[in-house]
Design a protein around this motif. Structure first.
Motif, PDB file in Angstrom:
ATOM      1  N   LYS A 206      30.006  56.837  55.261  1.00  0.00           N
ATOM      2  CA  LYS A 206      29.006  55.809  55.564  1.00  0.00           C
ATOM      3  C   LYS A 206      27.595  56.300  55.205  1.00  0.00           C
ATOM      4  O   LYS A 206      26.835  55.621  54.531  1.00  0.00           O
ATOM      5  N   SER A 207      27.260  57.522  55.669  1.00  0.00           N
ATOM      6  CA  SER A 207      25.924  58.071  55.381  1.00  0.00           C
ATOM      7  C   SER A 207      25.759  58.329  53.892  1.00  0.00           C
ATOM      8  O   SER A 207      24.669  58.152  53.327  1.00  0.00           O
ATOM      9  N   SER A 208      26.850  58.753  53.259  1.00  0.00           N
ATOM     10  CA  SER A 208      26.794  59.036  51.833  1.00  0.00           C
ATOM     11  C   SER A 208      26.453  57.771  51.052  1.00  0.00           C
ATOM     12  O   SER A 208      25.579  57.771  50.174  1.00  0.00           O
ATOM     13  N   ILE A 209      27.112  56.673  51.390  1.00  0.00           N
ATOM     14  CA  ILE A 209      26.843  55.388  50.731  1.00  0.00           C
ATOM     15  C   ILE A 209      25.394  54.962  50.977  1.00  0.00           C
ATOM     16  O   ILE A 209      24.701  54.494  50.065  1.00  0.00           O
ATOM     17  N   ALA A 210      24.913  55.181  52.208  1.00  0.00           N
ATOM     18  CA  ALA A 210      23.527  54.806  52.538  1.00  0.00           C
ATOM     19  C   ALA A 210      22.545  55.563  51.638  1.00  0.00           C
ATOM     20  O   ALA A 210      21.576  54.987  51.139  1.00  0.00           O
ATOM     21  N   ALA A 224      24.931  58.339  37.301  1.00  0.00           N
ATOM     22  CA  ALA A 224      25.644  59.280  38.180  1.00  0.00           C
ATOM     23  C   ALA A 224      25.803  58.679  39.577  1.00  0.00           C
ATOM     24  O   ALA A 224      26.878  58.748  40.188  1.00  0.00           O
ATOM     25  N   ALA A 225      24.731  58.049  40.055  1.00  0.00           N
ATOM     26  CA  ALA A 225      24.761  57.453  41.391  1.00  0.00           C
ATOM     27  C   ALA A 225      25.731  56.279  41.433  1.00  0.00           C
ATOM     28  O   ALA A 225      26.501  56.118  42.391  1.00  0.00           O
ATOM     29  N   LEU A 226      25.723  55.449  40.391  1.00  0.00           N
ATOM     30  CA  LEU A 226      26.624  54.303  40.355  1.00  0.00           C
ATOM     31  C   LEU A 226      28.082  54.766  40.346  1.00  0.00           C
ATOM     32  O   LEU A 226      28.938  54.181  41.013  1.00  0.00           O
ATOM     33  N   ARG A 227      28.331  55.855  39.602  1.00  0.00           N
ATOM     34  CA  ARG A 227      29.699  56.391  39.543  1.00  0.00           C
ATOM     35  C   ARG A 227      30.123  56.911  40.917  1.00  0.00           C
ATOM     36  O   ARG A 227      31.229  56.663  41.387  1.00  0.00           O
ATOM     37  N   LEU A 228      29.192  57.629  41.584  1.00  0.00           N
ATOM     38  CA  LEU A 228      29.508  58.181  42.913  1.00  0.00           C
ATOM     39  C   LEU A 228      29.773  57.041  43.902  1.00  0.00           C
ATOM     40  O   LEU A 228      30.676  57.119  44.727  1.00  0.00           O
ATOM     41  N   LEU A 229      29.004  55.960  43.769  1.00  0.00           N
ATOM     42  CA  LEU A 229      29.179  54.829  44.682  1.00  0.00           C
ATOM     43  C   LEU A 229      30.574  54.217  44.496  1.00  0.00           C
ATOM     44  O   LEU A 229      31.240  53.879  45.487  1.00  0.00           O
ATOM     45  N   GLN A 230      31.022  54.130  43.237  1.00  0.00           N
ATOM     46  CA  GLN A 230      32.397  53.615  42.985  1.00  0.00           C
ATOM     47  C   GLN A 230      33.427  54.501  43.697  1.00  0.00           C
ATOM     48  O   GLN A 230      34.337  53.994  44.353  1.00  0.00           O
ATOM     49  N   GLU A 231      33.275  55.808  43.536  1.00  0.00           N
ATOM     50  CA  GLU A 231      34.225  56.727  44.175  1.00  0.00           C
ATOM     51  C   GLU A 231      34.204  56.547  45.680  1.00  0.00           C
ATOM     52  O   GLU A 231      35.238  56.558  46.346  1.00  0.00           O
ATOM     53  N   LEU A 232      32.996  56.397  46.241  1.00  0.00           N
ATOM     54  CA  LEU A 232      32.860  56.267  47.694  1.00  0.00           C
ATOM     55  C   LEU A 232      33.506  54.979  48.190  1.00  0.00           C
ATOM     56  O   LEU A 232      34.129  54.959  49.248  1.00  0.00           O
ATOM     57  N   ASN A 233      33.349  53.915  47.412  1.00  0.00           N
ATOM     58  CA  ASN A 233      33.937  52.639  47.822  1.00  0.00           C
ATOM     59  C   ASN A 233      35.459  52.714  47.806  1.00  0.00           C
ATOM     60  O   ASN A 233      36.124  51.989  48.534  1.00  0.00           O
ATOM     61  N   ARG A 234      35.987  53.627  46.974  1.00  0.00           N
ATOM     62  CA  ARG A 234      37.441  53.799  46.951  1.00  0.00           C
ATOM     63  C   ARG A 234      37.916  54.744  48.038  1.00  0.00           C
ATOM     64  O   ARG A 234      39.071  54.753  48.412  1.00  0.00           O
ATOM     65  N   ALA A 235      36.969  55.580  48.563  1.00  0.00           N
ATOM     66  CA  ALA A 235      37.386  56.645  49.497  1.00  0.00           C
ATOM     67  C   ALA A 235      37.863  56.055  50.825  1.00  0.00           C
ATOM     68  O   ALA A 235      37.382  55.028  51.255  1.00  0.00           O
TER      69      ALA A 235
END
Length: 235
Positions: A206-210, A224-235
């Motif tokens: 949650k904090s990571s996405i924020a 890079a941020a957009l890619r990380l957000l995709q990974e987080l949404n899948r996590a």
């Protein structure tokens, strides 16, 4: 009046703090604010930790502003330069707190009056850290960055050390360094990105996405941020 006795005390010890403070108070009572201001300022040159002198300078500044307007400083008599021999807080290591055996060049820790030498040394250490990162020696780089941060809390040094901690899988420390960096520069993209990485590893999604969302407010196209957000949404 109380002025003559202070004068003679100051003739004996030209930069005695007590006589200077007494004389300043006497000047203040006589509404001779400029002279009082000069005495309070002189006390601070001798010992920067005297609260009464800080308060006095503030009071005199207000009074002189009211009396002489914004250019009040131009009407001041010259403030005497305190010789190094009379400065208690600055030059003599023995005057420091017992057990504080840090070299005097680092003056008050983290305070605004960091000496030029301290800032210069901090930069050298940071650059040495950067070189070590390029060589892949993250552990040693952390040591250099840590030494540098003792002398000068700088945003980039924190984000650099955070990168090392990420590589060393010390995610808590990485997140902490990014938080420090963000205290100095609330929109720092590197700090937000690296803290998001650390938080992801610590499973605080949650904090990571924020953090990533805050970053994307500043740089909406950061891949890079957009890619990380995709990974987080899948996590």
């Amino acid at each position: 009046g109380s002025l003559p006795s202070c004068r003679s005390a100051l003739d004996l010890v030209p930069f005695g703090i007590k006589p200077l403070l007494r004389r300043a108070a006497a000047y203040e009572a006589l509404e001779r604010y400029q002279l009082a201001y000069v005495d309070y300022k002189t006390v601070l040159q001798v010992d920067c930790s005297i609260q009464a002198a800080h308060d006095g300078v503030n009071r005199m500044t207000k009074a002189l502003l009211e009396k002489d307007g914004v250019n009040w400083r131009q009407k001041l008599p010259p403030i005497p330069t305190v010789p190094v021999s009379a400065q208690t807080r600055w030059s003599i290591p023995s005057a420091r707190a017992p057990g504080a055996n840090t070299p005097p060049a680092t003056a008050p820790q983290g305070g605004p009056d960091q000496t030029a030498a301290g800032t210069e040394r901090a930069r050298t250490l940071k650059e040495e850290g950067n070189e070590l990162v390029k060589k892949g020696n993250h552990k040693k780089a952390v040591e250099k960055y840590s030494e540098s941060l003792k002398l000068n809390q700088e945003c980039a040094t924190y984000t650099n050390r955070a990168l090392c901690y990420l590589t060393l899988k010390q995610y808590k420390e990485a997140a902490q360094d990014c938080t420090e960096a963000l205290r100095l520069d609330p929109k720092n993209v590197k700090a937000l990105y690296r803290r998001a990485q650390a938080l992801k590893e610590l499973k605080d999604y949650k904090s990571s996405i924020a953090d990533i969302k805050s970053l994307l407010k500043t740089e909406p196209k950061n891949t890079a941020a957009l890619r990380l957000l995709q990974e987080l949404n899948r996590a």
